[in-house]
Design a protein around this motif. Sequence first.
Motif, PDB file in Angstrom:
ATOM      1  N   VAL A  19       0.968  -0.942   0.068  1.00 36.52           N
ATOM      2  CA  VAL A  19       0.029  -0.042  -0.009  1.00 36.52           C
ATOM      3  C   VAL A  19       0.884   1.168   0.113  1.00 36.52           C
ATOM      4  O   VAL A  19       1.701   1.414   0.617  1.00 36.52           O
ATOM      5  CB  VAL A  19      -0.986   0.056   1.298  1.00 36.52           C
ATOM      6  CG1 VAL A  19      -1.727   1.288   1.284  1.00 36.52           C
ATOM      7  CG2 VAL A  19      -1.698  -1.137   1.109  1.00 36.52           C
ATOM      8  N   GLU A  20       0.601   2.122  -0.837  1.00 37.89           N
ATOM      9  CA  GLU A  20       1.312   3.424  -0.909  1.00 37.89           C
ATOM     10  C   GLU A  20       0.588   4.540  -0.181  1.00 37.89           C
ATOM     11  O   GLU A  20      -0.669   4.718  -0.418  1.00 37.89           O
ATOM     12  CB  GLU A  20       1.641   3.834  -2.460  1.00 37.89           C
ATOM     13  CG  GLU A  20       2.660   2.710  -3.033  1.00 37.89           C
ATOM     14  CD  GLU A  20       2.970   3.073  -4.387  1.00 37.89           C
ATOM     15  OE1 GLU A  20       3.955   2.566  -4.962  1.00 37.89           O
ATOM     16  OE2 GLU A  20       2.205   3.545  -5.060  1.00 37.89           O
ATOM     17  N   VAL A  21       1.226   5.560   0.367  1.00 35.66           N
ATOM     18  CA  VAL A  21       0.545   6.531   0.945  1.00 35.66           C
ATOM     19  C   VAL A  21       1.093   7.952   0.532  1.00 35.66           C
ATOM     20  O   VAL A  21       2.432   7.991   0.354  1.00 35.66           O
ATOM     21  CB  VAL A  21       0.507   6.288   2.403  1.00 35.66           C
ATOM     22  CG1 VAL A  21       2.041   6.479   3.168  1.00 35.66           C
ATOM     23  CG2 VAL A  21      -0.407   7.342   3.370  1.00 35.66           C
ATOM     24  N   ALA A  22       0.491   8.907   0.596  1.00 36.86           N
ATOM     25  CA  ALA A  22       0.876  10.344   0.123  1.00 36.86           C
ATOM     26  C   ALA A  22       0.274  11.247   1.070  1.00 36.86           C
ATOM     27  O   ALA A  22      -1.189  11.239   1.485  1.00 36.86           O
ATOM     28  CB  ALA A  22       0.420  10.659  -1.228  1.00 36.86           C
ATOM     29  N   ASP A  23       1.127  12.068   1.697  1.00 34.77           N
ATOM     30  CA  ASP A  23       0.469  13.341   2.576  1.00 34.77           C
ATOM     31  C   ASP A  23      -0.203  14.110   1.569  1.00 34.77           C
ATOM     32  O   ASP A  23       0.448  14.536   0.396  1.00 34.77           O
ATOM     33  CB  ASP A  23       1.865  13.972   3.211  1.00 34.77           C
ATOM     34  CG  ASP A  23       2.536  13.186   4.164  1.00 34.77           C
ATOM     35  OD1 ASP A  23       1.725  12.161   4.887  1.00 34.77           O
ATOM     36  OD2 ASP A  23       3.686  13.113   4.289  1.00 34.77           O
ATOM     37  N   LEU A  24      -1.358  14.958   2.093  1.00 36.28           N
ATOM     38  CA  LEU A  24      -2.236  15.735   1.104  1.00 36.28           C
ATOM     39  C   LEU A  24      -2.284  17.095   2.195  1.00 36.28           C
ATOM     40  O   LEU A  24      -2.116  16.961   3.344  1.00 36.28           O
ATOM     41  CB  LEU A  24      -3.492  15.178   0.840  1.00 36.28           C
ATOM     42  CG  LEU A  24      -3.495  13.996  -0.192  1.00 36.28           C
ATOM     43  CD1 LEU A  24      -5.052  13.817  -0.233  1.00 36.28           C
ATOM     44  CD2 LEU A  24      -3.022  14.144  -1.465  1.00 36.28           C
ATOM     45  N   PRO A  25      -2.414  18.200   1.747  1.00 32.33           N
ATOM     46  CA  PRO A  25      -2.620  19.532   2.490  1.00 32.33           C
ATOM     47  C   PRO A  25      -3.502  19.175   3.624  1.00 32.33           C
ATOM     48  O   PRO A  25      -3.483  19.586   4.877  1.00 32.33           O
ATOM     49  CB  PRO A  25      -3.049  20.302   1.391  1.00 32.33           C
ATOM     50  CG  PRO A  25      -2.347  20.032   0.286  1.00 32.33           C
ATOM     51  CD  PRO A  25      -2.449  18.491   0.057  1.00 32.33           C
TER      52      PRO A  25
END
Length: 60
Positions: A19-25
């Motif tokens: 699973v990949e995760v990304a930070d969003l504002p």
Amino acid sequence: MEAPEFRKSSYSNRNQNCVEVADLPAGAAVRDSQNREQGHLSFAIEEWRAFVDAVKGGRL
């Protein structure tokens, strides 16, 4: 809006089930590394914190 910068989640296993995760504002996004073309799910910061707390606490 710029495309999110995804990274492999520390909770992914070594068998290519990632699973990949990304930070969003205003939260976070997650996607399946094997099916990136299917997009991602976005979560508000409150939802993401509740999820991470549940995982860390062994409730999931």
